[in-house]
Design a protein around this motif. Structure first.
Motif, PDB file in Angstrom:
ATOM      1  N   GLU A 190       1.588   0.629  -3.432  1.00 40.81           N
ATOM      2  CA  GLU A 190       3.036   0.880  -3.369  1.00 40.81           C
ATOM      3  C   GLU A 190       3.312   2.376  -3.192  1.00 40.81           C
ATOM      4  O   GLU A 190       4.222   2.768  -2.442  1.00 40.81           O
TER       5      GLU A 190
ATOM      6  N   THR B  30       6.071  -4.634  -1.813  1.00 36.68           N
ATOM      7  CA  THR B  30       5.012  -4.304  -2.774  1.00 36.68           C
ATOM      8  C   THR B  30       5.523  -4.372  -4.210  1.00 36.68           C
ATOM      9  O   THR B  30       4.787  -4.791  -5.112  1.00 36.68           O
TER      10      THR B  30
ATOM     11  N   LEU C 289       0.078  -8.751   3.046  1.00 32.98           N
ATOM     12  CA  LEU C 289       0.921  -8.771   1.850  1.00 32.98           C
ATOM     13  C   LEU C 289       1.261 -10.203   1.443  1.00 32.98           C
ATOM     14  O   LEU C 289       1.295 -10.538   0.257  1.00 32.98           O
TER      15      LEU C 289
END
Length: 311
Positions: A152, A242, A290
């Protein structure tokens, strides 16, 4: 017709208790009245197991396998509890190949070269059988969480040096991962050597599945770190992704380790949010990674829900 497996406990002098053992089981395991067995207490149960000599040695023929296959087999043998691994060839093994094989010591804790000559190299694994499996898994999961939090940070401040550092630390985390998989394999096969009275066989299976899911998450974090600095994407959207994944993972860990089932609805809703956001981002490869990380948060949650169900 189902066979009746019940036995009646009998009391003998001195306050001890006995049960009879099925004669078919005695014969199948080549036992007699003087044979020794292991009596293992495990999660409120007693397991009676014949003593045995484990087949914990493996050999690999380098002449019939390429180097990648040999390295793969060494990894598998290591994680499944093999103690001695011999790699041999009819001809001299090159220094380059030997060095590739020796580099496995960096990723497989306890693996070392016991002996070698021109045409063979013999590895042995030194095990430390003292273990607190749950604590070690929690420690691993916290390191995985740190990688996610650092991913992140790179999203918010794209930096190739930070991305390289993250990839290197992801690589380093495979070492404790491999060791934990080996320990789970050893516990499942050599119960008599471990004092883990509170862990049932079913729970041990779920621990192995959870480690597999976290291992795959680790792989996708590493891949994401190689892509992230190349993406021309809105920082705001990626940061939102994130942040959601980090929260999902924390909640999934609570479900797995603490059976906090009230997290289920929120975790599933966050997965829907991830899919919605990634449909609109330009960097599709990063989006896929992701989504995969999020899917393994769901998998870890599932492992925890299964853990919570007891008959």
């Amino acid at each position: 017709m189902e066979k009746d497996t019940r036995r009646r406990i009998q009391k003998i002098k001195g306050g001890s208790y006995i049960i009879t053992l099925p004669p078919d089981w005695i014969r199948r395991n080549n036992l007699d009245a003087k044979s020794e067995v292991f009596v293992i207490e495990k999660d409120g149960e007693i397991i009676i197991k014949p003593t045995k000599n484990y087949s914990d040695k493996k050999s690999i023929n380098l002449d019939s396998n390429d180097i990648d296959t040999v390295k793969y087999l060494i990894n598998v043998y290591y994680m499944q509890g093999i103690v001695e691994i011999l790699v041999e060839s009819k001809s001299t093994i090159s220094a380059e190949i030997k060095n590739e094989l020796k580099n496995l010591q960096l990723y497989l804790p306890g693996l070392y070269v016991e002996s070698e000559s021109f045409n063979y190299i013999k590895f042995r694994v030194q095990d430390n059988l003292t273990i607190n499996l749950i604590d070690e898994m929690k420690n691993f999961s916290q390191k995985l969480l740190t990688l996610l939090e650092d991913l992140e940070k790179i999203v918010n401040n794209p930096n190739k040096e930070m991305a390289l550092d993250l990839r290197n630390r992801a690589d380093d985390l495979y070492k404790p991962y491999n060791l934990l998989i080996r320990k789970i394999a050893l516990i499942s096969q050599k119960e008599e050597q471990f004092l883990l009275k509170g862990i049932s066989t079913r729970d041990l299976i779920l621990y192995a599945i959870a480690m597999r899911d976290m291992g795959r998450m680790l792989s996708h974090i590493k891949t994401a770190s190689t892509i992230i600095t190349e993406c021309n994407e809105s920082v705001e959207e990626l940061s939102k992704l994130t942040t959601i994944i980090i929260t999902m993972f924390k909640e999934a860990l609570e479900v797995f380790f603490d059976q906090k089932l009230e997290n289920i609805k929120d975790i599933r809703e966050k997965m829907r949010q991830i899919n919605k956001i990634t449909n609109n981002i330009l960097c599709k490869e990063l989006g896929k990674e992701l989504v995969r990380i999020g899917s393994y948060c769901i998998a870890l949650m599932d492992d925890g829900v299964h853990m919570s169900v007891k008959l």
